[in-house]
Design a protein around this motif. Structure first.
Motif: not given
Length: 305
Positions: A259-276
């Motif tokens: 059920g993934c939705q939006d994406l967000a880039l996090d340069p400080d933590a070096r992560m790509l965020w998503s959510l279900g």
């Protein structure tokens, strides 16, 4: 801006070798009244904060309200802010939108309002409402609540299903966004737009910035340098991540939450965020850049550019 974040409904933080997961320990984990949709990063009260948007619906799937949960990533504490609109007589009403994506620039929060353009909300002038107004605007039994008021509607010649940020190859945030369309077929488009710089400006389309990746069920998109990242949902099965340059996106090996939705880039933590979004499977997930092939120079990068 709001005061330091409260701790009610604190999400559980769990790190594995592959991801960093935040899971709710309250009814948010299973309710079918509220669904999480959008995600982005910003600075709140001087702290790195993750914003997660939700919409509320009734049994007939009519939108009733929307809100944003601001999560302190170091403390895993959060505070909810209801999204509202102000009528001609000054009375506040719930923002009845899907909030399929977020883009957070300083005190300006932009939300994708499917079929209604992009709505802008002011985080610098949050209001506190109490009593019946708090219950009406949040769809809950709360005695008081913080609300963010819509300041503008930005018409965009797309369906405006989701909204994502753009960074250059060095991890610097650019004053641009990706606005995309959810379609059950492969005809959903993603357009790149310049941010409205001042009062009266709208989203200006970037020349050559409209792409049609041919991916059904698009849910979110962001760009790092020349590389796009797009999410594709597949009902109750894990979502798919597509990456690559414009016109040549390929499915990555890294799965996304069901059920993934939006994406967000996090340069400080070096992560790509998503959510279900699915009840009982609800998670906010950070995927390390190292697993995605993103090269990021050392040094802290600003999130509020």
């Amino acid at each position: 801006m709001p005061r330091p974040l409260g701790s009610s409904g604190r999400p559980l933080r769990r790190r594995s070798l592959e991801t960093l997961d935040l899971r709710w320990l309250t009814a948010r984990a299973w309710t079918n009244r509220w669904y999480p949709q959008g995600v982005d990063l910003g600075i709140l009260d001087g702290r790195r904060t993750l914003a997660v948007s939700w919409f509320r619906q009734d049994r007939d799937r009519h939108h009733l309200a929307s809100r944003v949960s601001f999560i302190d990533l170091e403390r895993s504490r959060h505070r909810d802010v209801a999204l509202v609109i102000e009528g001609p007589d000054g009375e506040l009403e719930p923002a009845r939108i899907h909030v399929g994506g977020l883009a957070w620039f300083g005190d300006r929060l932009f939300a994708a309002a499917t079929m209604q353009g992009i709505w802008e909300f002011d985080l610098a002038r949050l209001r506190t409402v109490r009593g019946a107004d708090a219950r009406r605007l949040t769809g809950s039994l709360r005695r008081s609540a913080l609300v963010a008021v819509r300041t503008r509607i930005h018409p965009v010649a797309l369906r405006c299903s989701f909204l994502g940020r753009v960074f250059d190859a060095d991890g610097e945030p650019l004053p641009r966004v990706l606005i995309g369309e959810y379609r059950t077929g492969g005809d959903g488009r993603i357009g790149e737009f310049l941010m409205p710089a001042q009062e009266g400006d709208g989203f200006a389309a970037v020349e050559g910035g409209l792409i049609a990746p041919g991916i059904p069920h698009l849910q979110g998109a962001v760009r790092w340098g020349a590389t796009y990242f797009a999410s594709q949902s597949d009902q109750l099965r894990p979502g798919a991540l597509w990456t690559g340059p414009a016109g040549a996106l390929r499915r990555a090996a890294q799965p996304l939450p069901a059920g993934c939705q939006d994406l967000a880039l996090d340069p400080d933590a070096r992560m790509l965020w998503s959510l279900g979004e699915h009840p009982w499977r609800r998670v906010v997930r950070g995927i390390p850049f190292a697993r995605l092939g993103i090269e990021h120079p050392r040094g802290e990068r600003r999130l509020d550019g």
